[in-house]
Design a protein around this motif. Structure first.
Motif, PDB file in Angstrom:
ATOM      1  N   GLU A  51       7.184   1.142  -9.839  1.00 59.16           N
ATOM      2  CA  GLU A  51       6.015   1.301 -10.707  1.00 59.16           C
ATOM      3  C   GLU A  51       5.417   2.702 -10.580  1.00 59.16           C
ATOM      4  N   TRP A  52       5.414   3.252  -9.375  1.00 60.10           N
ATOM      5  CA  TRP A  52       4.943   4.625  -9.210  1.00 60.10           C
ATOM      6  C   TRP A  52       5.796   5.579 -10.040  1.00 60.10           C
ATOM      7  N   ALA A  53       7.116   5.416  -9.968  1.00 60.56           N
ATOM      8  CA  ALA A  53       8.008   6.288 -10.730  1.00 60.56           C
ATOM      9  C   ALA A  53       7.772   6.132 -12.232  1.00 60.56           C
ATOM     10  N   GLN A  54       7.593   4.893 -12.690  1.00 58.59           N
ATOM     11  CA  GLN A  54       7.367   4.658 -14.111  1.00 58.59           C
ATOM     12  C   GLN A  54       6.047   5.276 -14.561  1.00 58.59           C
ATOM     13  N   THR A  57       1.175   2.527  -1.034  1.00 54.28           N
ATOM     14  CA  THR A  57      -0.268   2.606  -1.213  1.00 54.28           C
ATOM     15  C   THR A  57      -0.765   4.026  -0.977  1.00 54.28           C
ATOM     16  N   THR A  58      -1.989   4.268  -1.451  1.00 55.47           N
ATOM     17  CA  THR A  58      -2.624   5.569  -1.249  1.00 55.47           C
ATOM     18  C   THR A  58      -3.261   5.666   0.133  1.00 55.47           C
ATOM     19  N   PRO A 103      16.551   4.133  -2.242  1.00 55.34           N
ATOM     20  CA  PRO A 103      16.339   3.921  -3.682  1.00 55.34           C
ATOM     21  C   PRO A 103      14.965   3.313  -3.962  1.00 55.34           C
ATOM     22  N   VAL A 104      14.419   3.615  -5.127  1.00 55.40           N
ATOM     23  CA  VAL A 104      13.159   2.986  -5.528  1.00 55.40           C
ATOM     24  C   VAL A 104      13.407   1.505  -5.761  1.00 55.40           C
ATOM     25  N   SER A 105      12.357   0.720  -5.586  1.00 54.08           N
ATOM     26  CA  SER A 105      12.524  -0.729  -5.642  1.00 54.08           C
ATOM     27  C   SER A 105      11.300  -1.369  -6.274  1.00 54.08           C
ATOM     28  N   ARG A 124      -5.049  -2.591  -5.395  1.00 51.09           N
ATOM     29  CA  ARG A 124      -3.770  -2.683  -6.094  1.00 51.09           C
ATOM     30  C   ARG A 124      -2.685  -1.928  -5.325  1.00 51.09           C
ATOM     31  N   ILE A 125      -1.560  -2.566  -5.113  1.00 51.13           N
ATOM     32  CA  ILE A 125      -0.418  -1.929  -4.478  1.00 51.13           C
ATOM     33  C   ILE A 125       0.697  -1.842  -5.512  1.00 51.13           C
ATOM     34  N   TRP A 126       1.099  -0.624  -5.834  1.00 54.79           N
ATOM     35  CA  TRP A 126       2.201  -0.445  -6.771  1.00 54.79           C
ATOM     36  C   TRP A 126       3.515  -0.380  -6.016  1.00 54.79           C
TER      37      TRP A 126
END
Length: 249
Positions: free
Chosen positions: A53-56, A27-28, A19-21, A47-49
């Motif tokens: 946050e990536w999904a949003q 990171t890229t 699951p997303v958390s 910046r580390i999402w």
């Protein structure tokens, strides 16, 4: 290919295998092997999402352009595509995985070359031998991306080209039809093998039919010439007299 959905959450969770958390950072330089060109506008290199946050962030154009999201009544704007290597394939380098992600996004109409208003997308690699492409069909200018009508065929064709370019195995090499394998074995079978008796009988019958046809042709030719023609015995080779005929001295 998984198709379209209304949110990136489920697709990202499937790509990660969990699951997303809001506690796990992506990171890229690791899990996100490729992404849309304007990502640096939103964040710096440090910046580390989190996965949440990536999904949003991928879902944001859905909220910013609601009319584009309801195009023809279809609110499914998140495209999810996954590709897998065969277990016997070699491991790809991060640069090669990035190339795969960029090429899939390009042929899918998500990231046309030189288009600064293309939609948001990421290529996720967190499971061995697998890559997931997650993209929002709503572009930054609010226009829905022009996805090919037969996108399955387009993506499949690009996968075949990627296999050739990167020296990977093709699905045609992974699975050989038993029917084709049997046909190949029959074609290379030695010709000195003993024939089945039923086949010999069939060939004998075929020879008798051909001899009978030749005899009828000879009889008709003799009638046209006005001379009787002796019918050869169907089971004697040429040059041998028929039973009861006088032998030459």
């Amino acid at each position: 290919m998984h198709g379209l959905s209304t949110s990136c959450v489920d697709g990202l969770a499937e790509a990660l295998g969990r699951p997303v958390s809001d506690q796990e950072g992506l990171t890229t330089e690791g899990t996100i092997v490729a992404h849309w060109s304007d990502l640096d506008f939103f964040t710096d290199e440090d910046r580390i999402w989190t996965s949440a946050e990536w999904a949003q962030h991928l879902d944001d154009p859905h909220r910013q352009h609601p009319f584009a999201a309801t195009y023809r009544g279809d609110r499914r704007v998140i495209l999810h595509v996954s590709v897998r290597l065969h277990p016997k394939d070699r491991e790809l380098t991060p640069a090669e995985w990035s190339e795969v992600g960029n090429r899939l996004a390009r042929v899918a109409g998500i990231a046309p070359p030189g288009d600064r208003h293309s939609g948001r997308w990421i290529a996720v690699r967190d499971q061995s031998h697998r890559l997931d492409l997650l993209a929002n069909l709503i572009r930054e200018d609010g226009v829905r991306a022009a996805v090919p009508r037969k996108i399955h065929h387009v993506l499949a064709a690009e996968c075949r080209r990627i296999e050739a370019d990167l020296g990977l195995l093709s699905p045609r090499e992974h699975h050989v039809s038993p029917f084709k394998a049997n046909m190949l074995a029959a074609a290379t079978q030695p010709t000195t093998e003993r024939l089945d008796p039923s086949i010999v009988a069939h060939l004998s019958d075929e020879a008798d039919r051909h001899l009978a046809a030749a005899r009828r042709l000879m009889e008709k030719a003799g009638q046209h010439l006005g001379a009787p023609v002796a019918s050869p015995s169907p089971h004697l080779p040429a040059g041998f007299p028929a039973p009861g005929s006088p032998r030459g001295r």
